[in-house]
Scaffold this motif. Structure first.
Motif, PDB file in Angstrom:
ATOM      1  N   ALA A  76       9.280  11.879   0.892  1.00 48.02           N
ATOM      2  CA  ALA A  76       7.990  11.931   0.490  1.00 48.02           C
ATOM      3  C   ALA A  76       7.256  10.537   0.555  1.00 48.02           C
ATOM      4  N   THR A  77       6.090  10.435   0.583  1.00 51.07           N
ATOM      5  CA  THR A  77       5.336   9.205   0.350  1.00 51.07           C
ATOM      6  C   THR A  77       4.611   9.259  -1.024  1.00 51.07           C
ATOM      7  N   ALA A  78       5.117   8.260  -1.543  1.00 48.50           N
ATOM      8  CA  ALA A  78       4.829   7.914  -3.114  1.00 48.50           C
ATOM      9  C   ALA A  78       3.341   7.271  -3.014  1.00 48.50           C
ATOM     10  N   ALA A 107       2.536  12.584  -5.239  1.00 48.23           N
ATOM     11  CA  ALA A 107       3.249  12.226  -3.961  1.00 48.23           C
ATOM     12  C   ALA A 107       3.232  13.423  -2.870  1.00 48.23           C
ATOM     13  N   THR A 108       3.236  12.804  -1.629  1.00 46.25           N
ATOM     14  CA  THR A 108       3.168  13.702  -0.444  1.00 46.25           C
ATOM     15  C   THR A 108       4.396  13.882   0.153  1.00 46.25           C
ATOM     16  N   THR A 152       0.879  -1.175  -0.113  1.00 45.74           N
ATOM     17  CA  THR A 152       0.096   0.068   0.300  1.00 45.74           C
ATOM     18  C   THR A 152       0.847   1.402  -0.126  1.00 45.74           C
ATOM     19  N   MET A 153       1.877   1.247   1.056  1.00 46.45           N
ATOM     20  CA  MET A 153       2.731   2.422   0.951  1.00 46.45           C
ATOM     21  C   MET A 153       3.990   2.087   0.587  1.00 46.45           C
ATOM     22  N   MET A 154       4.683   3.330  -0.208  1.00 52.99           N
ATOM     23  CA  MET A 154       5.946   3.262  -0.539  1.00 52.99           C
ATOM     24  C   MET A 154       6.423   4.676  -0.100  1.00 52.99           C
ATOM     25  N   SER A 204       7.196   9.106  -9.184  1.00 55.04           N
ATOM     26  CA  SER A 204       6.353   8.600  -9.903  1.00 55.04           C
ATOM     27  C   SER A 204       6.100   7.146  -9.054  1.00 55.04           C
ATOM     28  N   ARG A 205       4.824   6.772  -9.280  1.00 53.08           N
ATOM     29  CA  ARG A 205       4.314   5.450  -8.712  1.00 53.08           C
ATOM     30  C   ARG A 205       3.149   4.689  -9.701  1.00 53.08           C
TER      31      ARG A 205
END
Lengths: 113, 115
Positions: B47-49, B55-56, B30-32, B69-70
């Motif tokens: 950042a959170t992808a 991204a945040t 879920t989280m990267m 990018s994700r």
């Protein structure tokens, strides 16, 4: 904001001696606590974690840590270290309602023969 | 658990250029996240992808400097743009699942030196 304090930046220790790495955190809410190890030129590996339940947590490679809520501490211990335990150790904290980790500054453990 | 790989493992770049770092996870997560570890320092979250959206970024980090990018649940890239020597760091990707008991798994890191 949450903060994590690792009280010792460098810990030299002789082989087969015990070691304790200290970690304190600031938080007024529930937290999850982690210890990671970083061997030279490698990424981070999880040693152990406290999520809930027993305050004494056992991890890999003979490490254990004790969660002390009243003292807001999560100190890491190993009764007898090996040369291969030479590494950087990071304490990390996560709020129960958040997904982000906050890391301490790290403690460098150097094990000598 | 999740196994994370990063490419490249290290690079030496010239000032003013850009480098894209790839992160691949062996399972859907879920989280990267992307972290920076400056020489002799601890990890700082960049950042959170987010999959399918922007991204945040954490305070002090901006999209123009660190575009992320994700495209799916197992892959992310971080670009370090217009590099300067101050960008010399280890960049680490991490991943985990959401929920109360998630833990983060870390990649081996990309060691970047900017001349």
């Amino acid at each position: 904001a949450q903060s994590v304090t690792q009280l010792d930046s460098q810990v030299p220790v002789f082989e087969e001696a015990p070691v304790e790495l200290r970690c304190n955190y600031s938080s007024s809410v529930s937290v999850y606590l982690f210890w990671y190890v970083q061997y030279p030129n490698q990424g981070l590996q999880l040693l152990l974690k406290y999520l809930s339940g027993s305050t004494l947590v056992k991890g890999i490679n003979g490490f254990e840590a004790e969660f002390n809520k009243s003292q807001t501490s999560f100190h890491l211990r190993k009764p007898s270290v090996h040369i291969s335990d030479t590494a950087e150790y990071f304490c990390a904290v996560r709020y129960a309602n958040d997904y982000k980790l906050s890391f301490g500054a790290g403690t460098t453990v150097t094990v000598r023969a | 658990s999740a196994v994370i790989s990063q490419k490249p493992s290290r690079d030496i770049c010239q000032r003013g250029t850009s480098l894209t770092i790839q992160c691949q996870v062996d399972s859907q997560v879920t989280m990267m996240f992307w972290y920076r570890q400056q020489p002799g320092q601890s990890l700082t979250l960049i950042a959170t992808a987010n999959q399918g959206s922007e991204a945040t970024y954490e305070s002090g980090f901006v999209i123009d400097k660190f575009p992320i990018s994700r495209p799916n649940l197992t892959f992310s890239t971080l670009t370090v743009s217009n590099m300067s020597p101050e960008d010399s760091s280890i960049y680490l990707c991490s991943a985990g699942t959401s929920g109360s008991y998630n833990e983060q798994f870390f990649g081996p890191g990309t060691r970047l030196t900017v001349l």
